[in-house]
Design a protein around this motif. Structure first.
Motif, short mmCIF file in Angstrom:
data_model
loop_
_atom_site.label_atom_id
_atom_site.label_comp_id
_atom_site.label_asym_id
_atom_site.label_seq_id
_atom_site.Cartn_x
_atom_site.Cartn_y
_atom_site.Cartn_z
N ALA A 1 4.56 -0.20 2.60
CA ALA A 1 4.80 0.57 1.38
C ALA A 1 6.18 1.21 1.45
CB ALA A 1 3.71 1.63 1.22
N SER B 1 -2.33 -10.30 -2.16
CA SER B 1 -3.15 -10.69 -1.02
C SER B 1 -4.62 -10.37 -1.22
CB SER B 1 -2.62 -9.99 0.24
OG SER B 1 -2.29 -8.66 -0.02
N ASP C 1 7.50 -9.21 -1.66
CA ASP C 1 6.65 -8.33 -0.85
C ASP C 1 5.46 -9.18 -0.38
OD1 ASP C 1 5.11 -6.41 0.32
OD2 ASP C 1 4.41 -5.54 -1.57
N SER D 1 3.94 -6.33 6.51
CA SER D 1 3.26 -5.25 7.23
C SER D 1 3.17 -5.59 8.71
CB SER D 1 1.85 -5.13 6.67
OG SER D 1 1.50 -3.82 6.45
N LYS E 1 -0.88 -5.86 9.89
CA LYS E 1 -1.83 -6.80 9.30
C LYS E 1 -1.85 -8.05 10.19
CE LYS E 1 -1.70 -4.91 4.64
NZ LYS E 1 -1.31 -5.17 3.24
C1 PLP Z 1 -0.77 -4.22 2.54
C2 PLP Z 1 0.26 -4.44 1.53
C3 PLP Z 1 1.16 -3.42 1.20
C4 PLP Z 1 1.10 -2.07 1.86
O1 PLP Z 1 1.40 -2.22 3.21
P1 PLP Z 1 1.15 -1.04 4.25
O2 PLP Z 1 1.72 -1.56 5.52
O3 PLP Z 1 -0.31 -0.80 4.27
O4 PLP Z 1 1.91 0.12 3.73
C5 PLP Z 1 2.11 -3.69 0.24
N1 PLP Z 1 2.19 -4.90 -0.36
C6 PLP Z 1 1.35 -5.92 -0.06
C7 PLP Z 1 1.48 -7.22 -0.78
C8 PLP Z 1 0.35 -5.72 0.90
O5 PLP Z 1 -0.49 -6.71 1.20
#
Ligand code: PLP
Length: 488
Positions: free
Chosen positions: A180, A254, A285, A319, A322
């Motif tokens: 984020a 996602s 993103d 991220s 993840k």
């Molecule tokens: C998870 C996600 C975010 C936020 O990421 P964080 O690391 O939790 O802040 C933003 N954009 C996408 C597409 C995501 O999958």
């Protein structure tokens, strides 16, 4: 005693009205109040072991708290056992209170939910090497921003930048606290006061109040929505581009899918369009996208950062906790001139990672770049990829232990289960897993769930169709599933 209980008792109201003089206070209460020990008397009555682990100040606060509770109860007219207000009894109660107050709030829990990246349970578990690196960085001085060869100030991104560039083919990379933050930094640094074109099909909410339109507004960029929820065409983008356009942005949706009559514009086409306008930058993103392609190991395919850069994205954000299975962080890779702009922006200073995060990230990236088998060394990958057959002996051993621990009222059965990647990734991909179904003639699923959660450490499972399940996907030691508390 809460104020609420006090005011509901009419007799006490009378007592309180007469304070502080208290001439008409019932004699018993007055005499009990006068027998409450002083803080000093309690400290003197404490045995040597009771408060040694705590500061004097903390002990005094706890003693005052306990004395205050007794005072409230006496004033409320409760029947009070005189033994309870003796100095040694108050010391004991204060000591228990201190132990309760000072317990760590962040505790280990057993993740038997079957959700591998469970946001509420802290997402990724770090690889052993990453844990070691964190411990080293935490316990002493490190060369966080210090070039050991020249003896001069260094840049903290350098700890991870080369690894990220080699792994993704990017020219440059920078890291902030989460994805984020990465998106906010990109929008602020590259699009403040200008327009960002996004397809209506990608105006997503990721959860935890990360909504693309809100992020856009808070970073001072103007959102220019194009297309419709289910279909967006290249012409929609083309028509939206004007002198104010700073970015064309793609968001990897996602956590949901648009299926059926749908169309979106591929990154290649978007990049080709952007190249007709020298000032316009293409950003994707990717969120939960994969740093390297792991589909050959059996992981459900996710967009791979290197492919997205090759397809024409100028910058990609992802991220760290993840699918990478590293620490929580946000990774930005891509064109050097743009990454340099991000680095120079004041927000970068506010959003930069600390040494613990960078230590963990560097160790994780080294595994991806050099490790013989990242799919074993990175717990997230191991949990996602382990075959269900590997879970059976763990489940059988756990059932044997549970049968002894919980007794004859309970029934345990190994059942097929659908585990999840979690944290919004791959919601439509379920992972074949195995779970122990726990049932009891005398207890509902919610009651059983509560009993496991009351264990130390808490065992967190899930309820499905009114049956409590302990999913084995993240369990290695069968003993972890045996609750040690007798709480109902
Ligand atoms: C998870 C996600 C975010 C936020 O990421 P964080 O690391 O939790 O802040 C933003 N954009 C996408 C597409 C995501 O999958």
């Amino acid at each position: 005693m809460t104020d609420g209980t006090r005011t509901t008792r009419s007799a006490n109201v009378r007592v309180e009205q007469n304070e502080p003089g208290g001439e008409s206070r019932p004699a018993a209460a007055a005499s009990l109040l006068s027998r409450l020990p002083s803080v000093d008397a309690v400290l003197a009555a404490a045995n040597a072991a009771q408060f040694t682990a705590f500061s004097h100040h903390a002990a005094v606060v706890a003693i005052r708290h306990v004395i205050g509770l007794w005072r409230d109860r006496i004033r409320d007219g409760e029947t009070v056992d005189v033994g309870g207000i003796r100095a040694d009894a108050v010391a004991e109660a204060a000591c228990r209170q201190l132990e309760e107050w000072s317990k760590p709030r962040l505790r280990r829990v057993v993740n038997a939910t079957g959700v591998v990246l469970h946001t509420n349970l802290g997402r990724a578990w770090l690889a052993d090497a990453a844990v070691d690196a964190v411990v080293q960085a935490a316990s002493g001085a490190v060369n966080l921003e210090y070039d050991v060869d020249s003896g001069e100030r260094g840049e903290r991104d350098r700890l991870v930048e080369e690894h990220l560039c080699v792994l993704t083919g990017a020219e440059a990379a920078t890291v902030v606290n989460n994805n984020a933050a990465a998106v906010i930094l990109v929008l602020n640094a590259l699009a403040h006061g200008r327009e960002v074109v996004v397809s209506r099909g990608e105006l997503v909410e990721i959860g935890g109040s990360f909504r693309i339109p809100d992020i856009m507004a808070s970073s001072g960029a103007r959102l220019r929505e194009v297309g419709t929820t289910n279909r967006t065409h290249l012409a929609d983008y083309r028509n939206a581009i004007g002198p104010d356009t700073a970015l064309l942005m793609k968001v990897h949706a996602s956590n949901y899918r648009i299926v059926g009559f749908s169309a979106s514009v591929g990154l290649e086409d978007l990049a080709a369009l952007a190249r007709e306008h020298p000032d316009v930058v293409v950003v994707e993103d990717l969120g939960a996208g994969a740093l390297v392609d792991l589909s050959s190991c059996g992981l459900a395919p996710e967009p791979v950062v290197a492919d997205r850069l090759r397809a024409g994205a100028d910058l990609v954000t992802a991220s760290g906790d993840k699918l990478l299975g590293g620490p929580q962080c946000g990774i930005v890779v891509g064109r050097r001139d743009l990454v340099e702009k991000l680095r120079r922006h004041p927000l970068k200073r506010a959003l930069r990672c600390d040494k613990l995060t960078l230590a963990a990230l560097e160790a994780t990236l080294r595994i991806y770049r050099f490790g013989a088998s990242p799919e074993h060394a990175i717990p997230t990958l191991r949990f996602l990829l382990r075959p269900a057959g590997e879970l059976r002996p763990i489940g059988e051993a756990a059932i044997a232990l549970l049968s002894v621990a919980l007794g004859r009222d309970y029934r345990f059965e190994l059942v097929a289960s659908a585990a999840q990647t979690g944290s919004g990734s791959q919601p439509d991909v379920s992972i074949n897993s195995l779970a122990i179904a726990v049932q009891s003639a005398g207890a509902s699923a919610t009651r059983i769930e509560r009993r496991f959660r009351a264990s130390q450490p808490p065992i967190v499972g899930r309820i499905e169709h009114d049956v409590f399940l302990l999913d084995l996907r993240l369990v290695d030691d069968p003993r972890d599933l045996v609750p040690n508390s007798c709480a109902p």
